[in-house]
Design an enzyme around this catalytic site. Structure first.
Site, short mmCIF file in Angstrom:
data_model
loop_
_atom_site.label_atom_id
_atom_site.label_comp_id
_atom_site.label_asym_id
_atom_site.label_seq_id
_atom_site.Cartn_x
_atom_site.Cartn_y
_atom_site.Cartn_z
N GLY A 297 12.26 59.61 16.93
CA GLY A 297 11.64 58.76 15.92
C GLY A 297 11.95 57.28 16.09
N GLU B 294 16.66 67.14 22.93
CA GLU B 294 16.19 65.99 22.17
C GLU B 294 17.36 65.04 21.90
OE1 GLU B 294 12.46 66.97 19.74
OE2 GLU B 294 14.16 67.76 18.63
N HIS C 83 17.64 71.69 15.01
CA HIS C 83 17.11 70.32 15.09
C HIS C 83 18.16 69.34 14.58
CE1 HIS C 83 14.67 66.76 14.57
NE2 HIS C 83 13.78 67.32 15.38
N ASN D 233 5.89 69.05 15.82
CA ASN D 233 6.79 69.23 14.70
C ASN D 233 6.39 68.23 13.61
OD1 ASN D 233 8.94 69.47 12.94
ND2 ASN D 233 10.48 68.64 14.35
N PHE D 234 5.79 68.76 12.55
CA PHE D 234 5.29 67.89 11.48
C PHE D 234 6.42 67.35 10.59
CE2 PHE D 234 0.57 69.42 10.85
CZ PHE D 234 0.25 68.85 12.07
N LYS D 235 7.59 67.99 10.65
CA LYS D 235 8.70 67.62 9.75
C LYS D 235 8.19 67.64 8.29
CE LYS D 235 10.68 65.13 13.58
NZ LYS D 235 11.46 64.00 14.09
N SER E 276 10.51 60.64 20.91
CA SER E 276 9.57 59.53 21.16
C SER E 276 8.61 59.80 22.33
CB SER E 276 10.31 58.21 21.35
OG SER E 276 10.96 57.86 20.14
P1 PGA Z 1 9.63 62.13 17.56
O1 PGA Z 1 10.36 63.44 17.03
O2 PGA Z 1 8.58 62.58 18.54
O3 PGA Z 1 9.05 61.47 16.34
O4 PGA Z 1 10.67 61.29 18.22
C1 PGA Z 1 10.66 64.50 17.90
C2 PGA Z 1 11.37 65.60 17.18
O5 PGA Z 1 12.22 65.33 16.32
O6 PGA Z 1 11.12 66.79 17.45
#
Ligand code: PGA
Length: 230
Positions: free
Chosen positions: A162, A156, A87, A6-8, A192
């Protein structure tokens, strides 16, 4: 295993293309795993390979007066048939309500999309123990057809996204077991995930894959994460 990146709000169209080219090369011989890439909407592209391109978000309408949004018509142009819904960043930062999310889910289900539906609890819920966590997560299935054939669930925990602090193996094991009892669909863990914890996380029963943010942004890092899991 399922590996989803997921690049966001990271990467451009050009850098996504370069990333994809490298990813495909490096996983060319991997026939056991399934790969997904969710680039920003400006970088979605028609694509036919073993990496499925999905969209991080879309509005539940074919087209219309929805400023700033993209709908089915725009996704069809690129043959996109996979979407992330629910999300926590959209729930929290973009204020998507459970009702909005259920509406979105129903719309994209009716259009046969593969849906990766994200659920997760905030820290104050986690601190109240497993039963409270499961009740909270079960609440996030309200209005969601958990029997939908093209459904993947991503668990999640919000406090793990993050932050560099993933859930513990025990927390993941307990939560995934309880979630599988509620919904028998493929179940990803996210929050993470990195090259140091991937092996342990993917060894936990009822973990069918991972949804990765930060550790997916660099293609070499994502590939080494995939290779470490094996
Ligand atoms: P992260 O994000 O791996 O940076 O914790 C995961 C996500 O939000 O899908």
């Amino acid at each position: 295993m399922i590996f989803a990146a997921n690049f966001k709000t990271n990467h451009t169209r050009a850098s996504t293309l370069a990333y994809l080219e490298q990813l495909e090369q490096k996983i060319a011989n991997n026939k056991n795993d399934k790969f997904y890439l969710f680039p920003p909407s400006t970088a979605i592209l028609s694509h036919n390979s073993n990496v499925t391109i999905g969209v991080q978000n879309a509005y539940p309408a074919r087209n219309g007066a929805f400023t700033g949004e993209i709908g089915l018509e725009q996704l069809e142009e690129f043959g996109i048939k996979t979407i992330l819904i629910g999300h926590s960043e959209r729930r929290q930062l973009l204020k998507e309500s459970d009702e909005d999310i259920a509406k979105k889910f129903t719309f994209f289900k009716e259009h046969d999309f593969e849906i990766i539906y994200c659920i997760g609890e905030p820290l104050e819920i986690r601190e109240q123990g497993d039963n409270v966590v499961i009740d909270y997560l079960a609440g996030q299935f309200t209005g969601i057809d958990t029997n939908y054939k093209n459904l993947i669930i991503a668990y999640e925990p919000i406090w793990a996204i993050g932050t560099g602090k993933s859930a513990t193996d025990l927390e993941i094991a307990t939560t995934h077991k309880a979630l599988k009892a509620l919904c028998s669909k493929p179940l990803l863990y996210g929050g993470s995930v990195n090259t140091a914890n991937i092996k342990d996380i993917t060894s936990i029963p009822n973990v069918d894959g991972v949804l990765v943010g930060s550790a997916s942004l660099d293609v070499n890092n994502f590939v080494s994460l995939i290779n470490t899991a094996r």
